[in-house]
Design an enzyme around this catalytic site. Structure first.
Site, mmCIF file in Angstrom:
data_model
loop_
_atom_site.group_PDB
_atom_site.id
_atom_site.type_symbol
_atom_site.label_atom_id
_atom_site.label_comp_id
_atom_site.label_asym_id
_atom_site.label_seq_id
_atom_site.Cartn_x
_atom_site.Cartn_y
_atom_site.Cartn_z
ATOM 1 N N GLU A 191 0.808 -1.219 0.000
ATOM 2 C CA GLU A 191 0.000 0.000 0.000
ATOM 3 C C GLU A 191 0.845 1.276 0.000
ATOM 4 O O GLU A 191 0.352 2.344 0.370
ATOM 5 C CB GLU A 191 -0.940 -0.010 1.204
ATOM 6 C CG GLU A 191 -1.918 -1.182 1.146
ATOM 7 C CD GLU A 191 -3.089 -0.964 2.068
ATOM 8 O OE1 GLU A 191 -4.219 -0.876 1.560
ATOM 9 O OE2 GLU A 191 -2.865 -0.864 3.293
ATOM 10 N N HIS A 232 -0.700 5.580 7.891
ATOM 11 C CA HIS A 232 -1.863 4.765 7.523
ATOM 12 C C HIS A 232 -2.071 3.733 8.620
ATOM 13 O O HIS A 232 -1.127 3.052 9.027
ATOM 14 C CB HIS A 232 -1.626 4.065 6.183
ATOM 15 C CG HIS A 232 -2.659 3.014 5.910
ATOM 16 N ND1 HIS A 232 -4.001 3.309 5.816
ATOM 17 C CD2 HIS A 232 -2.562 1.662 5.758
ATOM 18 C CE1 HIS A 232 -4.680 2.197 5.586
ATOM 19 N NE2 HIS A 232 -3.824 1.190 5.553
ATOM 20 N N HIS A 289 -5.160 1.122 11.070
ATOM 21 C CA HIS A 289 -6.450 0.417 11.189
ATOM 22 C C HIS A 289 -7.032 0.620 12.581
ATOM 23 O O HIS A 289 -7.628 -0.300 13.137
ATOM 24 C CB HIS A 289 -6.260 -1.095 10.978
ATOM 25 C CG HIS A 289 -5.605 -1.495 9.696
ATOM 26 N ND1 HIS A 289 -5.078 -2.752 9.494
ATOM 27 C CD2 HIS A 289 -5.394 -0.813 8.537
ATOM 28 C CE1 HIS A 289 -4.570 -2.826 8.263
ATOM 29 N NE2 HIS A 289 -4.739 -1.673 7.661
ATOM 30 N N HIS A 308 -11.650 -0.591 6.285
ATOM 31 C CA HIS A 308 -10.199 -0.662 6.230
ATOM 32 C C HIS A 308 -9.509 0.106 7.374
ATOM 33 O O HIS A 308 -8.799 -0.492 8.167
ATOM 34 C CB HIS A 308 -9.762 -0.105 4.860
ATOM 35 C CG HIS A 308 -8.311 -0.265 4.570
ATOM 36 N ND1 HIS A 308 -7.829 -0.391 3.297
ATOM 37 C CD2 HIS A 308 -7.228 -0.284 5.377
ATOM 38 C CE1 HIS A 308 -6.505 -0.513 3.329
ATOM 39 N NE2 HIS A 308 -6.122 -0.446 4.579
#
Lengths: 233, 233, 233, 233
Positions: free
Chosen positions: C73, C92, C94, C162
């Site tokens: 990613e 990034h 979760h 996500h």
């Protein structure tokens, strides 16, 4: 392992699981004299060592305190031991998930097999029924006896604005029940929220409770807890 | 133990319990001069050592900073010490369970005896009533005095969009109150969810609050916290 | 401290706070060449050392991987750096409290000053609008660019099913924002449950947001996190 | 790394993540004989070492126990291995967030890509349909076979009043699925509470599930877990 060392394991395990913090206490009836029980002097449970464990008579007088201060709420233990000859261990705690049940009267029910004993009934007790304007502590034989009556033949009693008291035929069972009472309360609250009155939460039924409670001694867990406490000592 | 070491214990204990993270601070009024108070320089509470503790006057000017930066929000402390001569210790924190009460106006109520002091009343404060368009921080004597007025004679005040400030007659009581304010908020939220408007949540009544608050100093807990911090230092 | 070491601190701090587990990643734009950024090879963030940090161009090609595998990613990072010249760091993650907002469309709002940046707007993104039947991962420049467009000029974007992606003008701000985004989500959910549609949850207003965001760099927290990571290395 | 060491990593990782406590167990089908599987003797998972791992036939008789006690519920494993030749690893657990779903019949759905496998269907099982008045434990081949039938071709089955059982084509996938089943349950409960029946919770769709499940082996996580367990041993 001696009863005193068992109480050290019990106290530190309950603290490790967040069932007690600096408050709450575990006791065991003497294996030599049923008119006596063992419990720590006034100290936070996670600090308890064998040297801190005192002997008390059933009036909750310490036998060997040598001036060391004792728990104000020792009467919880003495008065229950008087009324329940088969009870060999008691845990008093303030575990956080249980108190909302104690303060609303929503009945605890057994949501999984590790807490099957809840199916034997967990009554509530309000100190106000015994004494108005108290500081909430069970500071006398009178209050202890009143609580013991509310407990009746059950494995635990919820104390409004305070916490709960759990009893069993041995220490490891009293500790296991205390830990899973808290787990059950959290899971039951979540299940009730999920069900939202639209679905039924299915609890263990009476037969299932009876089949489980007859043998459940939390053996594998006790073995783990004992090893961890002894390794840390 | 000195006041400075007490503040080290207080700061690290509050961090250990998640009541403060890198932010929040604990102070104590000087035992030698009631016009002075002690509080750390600008540093995360869990790093505080005795060498970090500075002395401030009640205008919240540091006496011995030697150029070290100080907390922007020190005025919370100075202004409350001015208005409340009996207050000897103050904790400002952002504990997570409390902020939802501060932002909704749902009143905190004493759900168990460890947080009985809530029954003395925990008012709310909105910085917008003192200054529009602020960055939410109590950066001036003006804002501190406004907050101190909202606190009034109470043991704690909730700060909208920010956190809370807790006061007491000694450090250990201020720390205990801060920890159990957070515990009470979590348990009260759960009890209200369980009750769903169909059942009543039974809180401590006024007499019970008075009987408990008169002596509650969190002694056994303080003894535990002190030992753990001193062992880690 | 070098940018690479800053990324080690960032990665381990995010893991320590539960914002990332084995997944998620932090990057920083090169301070020497704005067409380059730094990010770890494919490794769990809490294991990252300086030797694991690779350099990428804005097409997200690693410059010095030497055959070491890289994150699928990485395009999240390259495509945002292309569109947002002022952005110097990206996380990034979760984090668990945020995903329920991403999957319901309930807007995140700034409930306390540590997460004031939420008041700048946190839009949502559904990968399905760019590609049907994906495995949910941002595996291409096409998907990265689509996400970067949804982010627009905002400080964070929620990713349905996500997680989220958070940007800032420096690493410590990106880390602080990521941690407090999660805290805000938990507190906002609790406040909404308390309010039950009967009370208003009061969030920070636009002026308050602007006054706070202008300076909020999480300095005291970054100092703490850095010390803890360096001490553990 | 040997299958036995993999099971040590699996057991301790599941305990570390709170998916199992003293109870629950992980097994792996033998890589030499598909009619055999490996699982620990009766011991708490976080204490398991390679020396504790026994070999069982598919009737769940231990081959090399040498008198050491075995898990009562080993039949869960043997009966599933019989019915599902492609299944190479199984985890039985009591993870707390999942049980409320098992007791209410609210279907688990895949709320994020780490738990995409839930989209393959997670049926429920009530032991009462096989045996009334049980103690809830899967103590026989009869009960194990009944559970295996309810599992069918799915990756997991919820057990009312008990927990869940998760299967996969290798150990790391079974562990990853068990951990993210619990995470998904918590996030789904929060999303449903946020949505309050007024908004839709958007789950992964069938195509997205299929695209993710085809490759998801939790590689980066397994690498992390393995390192941490091996470092602690």
């Amino acid at each position: 392992m001696s009863l005193k060392l068992d109480l050290v394991v019990a106290s530190r395990t309950l603290a490790e699981h967040g069932v007690i913090d600096a408050y709450g206490h575990a006791s065991a009836r003497s294996d030599k004299d049923p008119q006596r029980y063992f419990m720590a002097r006034n100290v936070a449970p996670e600090l308890v060592t064998e040297a801190d464990i005192l002997e008390y008579d059933l009036e909750s007088n310490p036998i060997d305190a040598d001036g060391r201060p004792v728990y104000h709420e020792r009467f919880i233990h003495g008065e229950i031991y008087k009324k329940r000859p088969e009870v060999m261990a008691i845990v008093h705690n303030h575990s956080h998930a249980v108190i909302p049940f104690a303060c609303t009267g929503v009945p605890l029910q057994p949501i999984f097999h590790m807490s099957a004993f809840i199916g034997l009934g967990v009554p509530g007790w309000d100190i106000r029924d015994a004494q108005k304007g108290s500081d909430m502590l069970v500071r006398s034989a009178y209050l202890g006896e009143h609580l013991a009556r509310a407990l009746g033949k059950h494995p635990a009693v919820l104390m409004r604005g305070h916490g709960s008291t759990v009893v069993a035929e041995n220490i490891q069972r009293a500790v296991g029940r205390s830990i899973y009472l808290d787990v059950n309360a959290r899971m039951q609250q979540q299940a009730m929220a999920l069900a939202k009155g639209e679905r039924t939460v299915v609890y263990m039924d009476e037969e299932e409770v009876a089949a489980n409670v007859s043998w459940q001694n939390y053996e594998r867990a006790w073995d783990l807890w004992k090893r961890k406490v002894l390794a840390a000592l």
